[in-house]
Write an enzyme that holds these catalytic residues in place. Sequence first.
Site, mmCIF file in Angstrom:
data_model
loop_
_atom_site.group_PDB
_atom_site.id
_atom_site.type_symbol
_atom_site.label_atom_id
_atom_site.label_comp_id
_atom_site.label_asym_id
_atom_site.label_seq_id
_atom_site.Cartn_x
_atom_site.Cartn_y
_atom_site.Cartn_z
ATOM 1 C CG HIS A 32 2.876 -13.454 27.149
ATOM 2 N ND1 HIS A 32 3.393 -12.183 27.207
ATOM 3 C CD2 HIS A 32 3.948 -14.282 27.215
ATOM 4 C CE1 HIS A 32 4.714 -12.234 27.290
ATOM 5 N NE2 HIS A 32 5.077 -13.519 27.308
ATOM 6 C CG HIS A 92 8.443 -10.022 26.990
ATOM 7 N ND1 HIS A 92 9.176 -10.672 27.955
ATOM 8 C CD2 HIS A 92 7.789 -10.999 26.302
ATOM 9 C CE1 HIS A 92 8.990 -11.980 27.845
ATOM 10 N NE2 HIS A 92 8.148 -12.197 26.860
ATOM 11 C CD GLN A 142 7.102 -15.471 31.423
ATOM 12 O OE1 GLN A 142 7.430 -15.235 30.262
ATOM 13 N NE2 GLN A 142 7.605 -16.493 32.118
ATOM 14 N NE ARG A 180 8.245 -15.494 36.960
ATOM 15 C CZ ARG A 180 9.502 -15.331 37.337
ATOM 16 N NH1 ARG A 180 9.789 -14.733 38.490
ATOM 17 N NH2 ARG A 180 10.496 -15.756 36.577
ATOM 18 C CD GLU A 203 7.338 -14.263 24.048
ATOM 19 O OE1 GLU A 203 8.537 -14.218 24.425
ATOM 20 O OE2 GLU A 203 6.427 -14.756 24.743
#
Length: 315
Positions: A140, A64, A62, A164, A81
């Site tokens: 990641h 972001h 994935q 994804r 994150e």
Amino acid sequence: MGESWEISLDPDFPSRTLDGVPLADVLRADPAHYLGREARVGRTGTALLLKWLDAAERLSLQIHPRDGDPALAPLESGKPEAWYVVERTPGAGLYIGYRVGVGESEIRHAIDAGNSLEPLLQFVAVEPGDFFVIEAGTPHAIGEGVFVVEPQHVVPGRHGVTYRYWDWGRRYDKAGRASADGAPRELHLEAALRVTDWSCAGADWLAGVRFRAGRAALGGAMCVEPLGGPGAPVSSDHLAVWRVAGTGEAALPETDTLRGITLLEGEVEVENAGGAVRLVAGQTAVVPAAAQSVRIQGRGAHGVLASVVVVDGRP
């Protein structure tokens, strides 16, 4: 796969108090008390999303986007994150970034040819106590046999966006079960490639996003150890994360933001002049921004404390 949303304002996975009240309602009733600096930039809920993830198999690869990415819809946000490794099976690890020299053409060629992306990924074997910051633009995936606590930053009232890249060639039936006769999950290759930071590669880069705190010493003196955030071993402009571990008493950091504490082992009492709350392993609590001079008394304790970083004037 085990996943628990410990602190969440997401309408599909809302946290509730022991009395069954949605956490979002509690915060909305008194933003200044609970949120502090977040309330002063106009928020009525916290950007902190805190999860536990126990991966029995590899998660999809994935990535972001950044907050403010022009492709985001009005109710979407990025999702910076962090991962704190609680436990792992021997040899297990994480996939973070690509190998040095890998670029868009190599990824496209592998996808078009139906080849695995695994040889192009940077695999990092992990140990308990390892901490990683996963900023926007970093490809990641959590590997099988890894249990992490995952603090995330998601703008309140918006959905954190995940693109994804790849799902290890897996197929699923209509009920979501693995099936060789099923269909692959939806991928977002073009969007993922567009937001990829190709500098996320190599040992030097990895050293800047990882801190190896070692296994928590439950019998040692109580310690609130910084892991990530401004001035911490790993820098982050979005999250501040500490490890709580040991036996005895220690002070919580003063943040002027809501703090979330999730306990993995042992027990603690969180207290200040306003009262005390006892937590045992498996429980999570929020500490209001207005609660100052907060101390914890621990017995064989091991947990994670997290908060968001807020720059005044930033929504």
